[in-house]
Structure formats: structure tokens, C-alpha cells
Scaffold this motif. Sequence first.
Motif, PDB file in Angstrom:
ATOM      1  N   TYR A 136     -26.984   2.142   2.300  1.00  0.00           N
ATOM      2  CA  TYR A 136     -28.000   2.631   3.233  1.00  0.00           C
ATOM      3  C   TYR A 136     -28.276   4.102   2.953  1.00  0.00           C
ATOM      4  O   TYR A 136     -27.348   4.894   2.812  1.00  0.00           O
ATOM      5  CB  TYR A 136     -27.490   2.430   4.659  1.00  0.00           C
ATOM      6  N   LEU A 137     -29.549   4.453   2.853  1.00  0.00           N
ATOM      7  CA  LEU A 137     -29.969   5.841   2.672  1.00  0.00           C
ATOM      8  C   LEU A 137     -30.903   6.210   3.818  1.00  0.00           C
ATOM      9  O   LEU A 137     -32.087   5.891   3.780  1.00  0.00           O
ATOM     10  CB  LEU A 137     -30.704   6.021   1.337  1.00  0.00           C
TER      11      LEU A 137
ATOM     12  N   LYS B 106     -32.036   9.138   4.720  1.00  0.00           N
ATOM     13  CA  LYS B 106     -32.932  10.263   4.411  1.00  0.00           C
ATOM     14  C   LYS B 106     -33.791   9.929   3.195  1.00  0.00           C
ATOM     15  O   LYS B 106     -33.343   9.266   2.272  1.00  0.00           O
ATOM     16  CB  LYS B 106     -32.131  11.540   4.133  1.00  0.00           C
ATOM     17  N   LYS B 107     -35.008  10.441   3.213  1.00  0.00           N
ATOM     18  CA  LYS B 107     -35.922  10.247   2.080  1.00  0.00           C
ATOM     19  C   LYS B 107     -35.883  11.495   1.195  1.00  0.00           C
ATOM     20  O   LYS B 107     -35.584  12.586   1.675  1.00  0.00           O
ATOM     21  CB  LYS B 107     -37.332  10.008   2.606  1.00  0.00           C
ATOM     22  N   PRO B 108     -36.170  11.350  -0.100  1.00  0.00           N
ATOM     23  CA  PRO B 108     -36.184  12.526  -0.983  1.00  0.00           C
ATOM     24  C   PRO B 108     -37.117  13.602  -0.422  1.00  0.00           C
ATOM     25  O   PRO B 108     -38.229  13.321   0.019  1.00  0.00           O
ATOM     26  CB  PRO B 108     -36.722  11.971  -2.306  1.00  0.00           C
TER      27      PRO B 108
ATOM     28  N   GLU C  50     -36.630  15.279   2.306  1.00  0.00           N
ATOM     29  CA  GLU C  50     -36.444  15.431   3.746  1.00  0.00           C
ATOM     30  C   GLU C  50     -35.322  16.430   4.025  1.00  0.00           C
ATOM     31  O   GLU C  50     -34.330  16.498   3.309  1.00  0.00           O
ATOM     32  CB  GLU C  50     -36.101  14.066   4.353  1.00  0.00           C
TER      33      GLU C  50
END
Length: 132
Positions: free
Chosen positions: A15-16, A18-20, A22
Motif C-alpha cells: 500500500y502506498l 502518498k502519491k509522487p 505529495e
Amino acid sequence: NNLTIQTPQDGKIAYLPKKPGEKVEIGDLIALISRNENLRIRLMIESDDIGRVSSGQKAEILWLGSFYRNLIVGYGHIVKIYPYAVEKQGRFYFEVLIDIDEHRVMLPLGVKLRGRIIGEKKRIFTLFLNSK
């Protein structure tokens, strides 16, 4: 501005949040890592159908909430069938554990899945399950 982050154990990114690009604050969760063990899901099978299920039987796992309705996310096999039924809303179910042998998509935690138990080259029945 590259940053390398290492974990204390081997695993896969599950699970990630955060987006690049951000912004990240101190203490924010940036990734959830799952161990390199088999993914295992729990399936509840109605008591009327449990006689057609056996250990080792193949299962197909689908994601109900995906953009592509009923996207096949993996395949697995039954590793355990619990011997006692549990009652939920007036119906009796047996708990079955399925190890995922091959997964095509990393799933967010807690998603609703559907399992298809497969027997002798045909689908026996379809059941709903949770990945928790």
C-alpha cells in the motif's frame, strides 16, 4: 532529489498512501510492506456447499470494487477448512483459508473480494470474502 528508503525486512509494497510529489510530514505513513510470505485470505462457505470443498482445491480471486468489474486478481488453493460452522445472521458458514499462489494486482487492505472455488475444470460456486 532522490531518496532511498530501506526496510528492516524483505517484502513487497502492499500500500502506498502518498502519491509522487505529495508533501510528507514527520510520522506520515509512506508505505506498507508485506512480508514475502504467501498472501492468505479467509473465505466463508455456506454449510450447504461445504461438502463440495476440499483441501488443495483451486480458487480464483476477483476484486469486486475494481474499475473493471470482477477483475481476476489472483489464483490460489485451499489450505485449511475449519471443522465447525459459525452462525451469521441465521445462516451457518464454515471458514476456509486460501493461500494466493499467483497475484496479478497488489490489493489495498480490507477490500471486498469474491472467490470462485474450482473443481474438475468447472466452477463449483462463487462466494464473497474479505481479505482481512
